[in-house]
Write a protein that holds these residues in place. Structure first.
Motif, short mmCIF file in Angstrom:
data_model
loop_
_atom_site.label_atom_id
_atom_site.label_comp_id
_atom_site.label_asym_id
_atom_site.label_seq_id
_atom_site.Cartn_x
_atom_site.Cartn_y
_atom_site.Cartn_z
N ASP A 1 0.83 -1.21 0.00
CA ASP A 1 0.00 0.00 0.00
C ASP A 1 0.86 1.26 0.00
O ASP A 1 0.49 2.27 -0.59
N GLN B 1 1.95 1.63 -3.74
CA GLN B 1 0.94 1.64 -4.81
C GLN B 1 -0.26 2.52 -4.51
O GLN B 1 -0.93 2.99 -5.43
N SER B 2 -0.56 2.75 -3.25
CA SER B 2 -1.77 3.47 -2.87
C SER B 2 -1.47 4.97 -2.75
O SER B 2 -0.36 5.37 -2.44
N ASP B 3 -2.50 5.77 -2.98
CA ASP B 3 -2.33 7.21 -2.79
C ASP B 3 -2.86 7.64 -1.41
O ASP B 3 -3.00 8.81 -1.14
N LYS B 4 -3.11 6.66 -0.55
CA LYS B 4 -3.57 6.97 0.81
C LYS B 4 -2.42 7.55 1.63
O LYS B 4 -1.26 7.21 1.42
N LEU C 1 -2.84 4.83 6.42
CA LEU C 1 -2.26 3.49 6.49
C LEU C 1 -2.07 3.06 7.95
O LEU C 1 -2.34 1.92 8.32
N ARG D 1 6.94 7.29 -2.16
CA ARG D 1 5.47 7.25 -2.20
C ARG D 1 4.99 7.81 -3.53
O ARG D 1 5.66 8.64 -4.15
N ALA E 1 0.12 10.98 -3.05
CA ALA E 1 0.12 10.71 -1.61
C ALA E 1 1.03 11.67 -0.85
O ALA E 1 0.84 11.89 0.33
#
Length: 186
Positions: free
Chosen positions: A16, A19-22, A27, A50, A54
């Motif tokens: 995450d 790959q995630s924009d959180k 997280l 990141r 994000a």
């Protein structure tokens, strides 16, 4: 006895992370780990940077916002819209209070007939009784006064003066106009 510690799912956090924009805060909340623990692990293991989205801060500067801030369908930076929404809400609540007052007997009978839990029945009866309704109308009156005061850009004295001038500008107390000249050019 102390709760057993859950193992931390570092492979999922790393996935995450890359790959995630959180946000890191999101997280940390999701995986129930501190933000500092995630940052420390990322630094130790050399996790990739990141995603760009994000890393963007919420606000880039201390400059005032230029775009409207929408809250409950209203531009929160426009006092007139806020006051208008407040007036609408107060009027809807007054209608609701009117219905409760008008149909008090029927509501009480329905509560008594259909509510089996005695604590809940007592709470519902208390909500429709006169002291509760009186407190609601008092709170609505205070809210209405607050909304009207918030709408006015100047103080009370200036408001009174403006109202007096408006009343004086028309009607029997209006200032008399100057003399009219009657000219015969004939």
């Amino acid at each position: 006895m102390a709760d057993e510690k859950k193992p931390i799912d570092w492979p999922s956090i790393r996935s995450d992370w890359s790959q995630s924009d959180k946000s890191i805060r999101w997280l940390a909340d999701w995986y129930q780990v501190s933000e500092s623990a995630i940052r420390k692990k990322a630094k130790q293991e050399g996790w990739p940077d990141r995603p760009e989205k994000a890393r963007k801060p919420v606000r880039t500067s201390d400059a005032p916002r230029t775009e409207p801030v929408m809250m409950a369908g209203v531009d929160a930076t426009d006092p007139e819209q806020i006051v208008g929404k407040g007036h609408n809400l107060i009027f809807r609540l007054l209608d609701e209070l009117d219905a409760t007052t008008t149909h008090h007997t029927q509501l009480a009978e329905m509560i008594e007939a259909h509510e089996e839990d005695p604590r809940r029945r007592a709470a519902m009866m208390k909500a429709i009784e006169l002291p509760g309704r009186a407190n609601v109308i008092k709170a609505l009156a205070t809210a209405f006064k607050t909304w009207n005061e918030a709408q006015a850009p100047e103080g009370k004295k200036a408001q009174r003066q403006a109202n007096a001038e408006k009343v004086a500008a028309a009607g029997r107390f209006a200032p008399r106009g100057g003399p009219k000249l009657a000219v015969n050019n004939g």
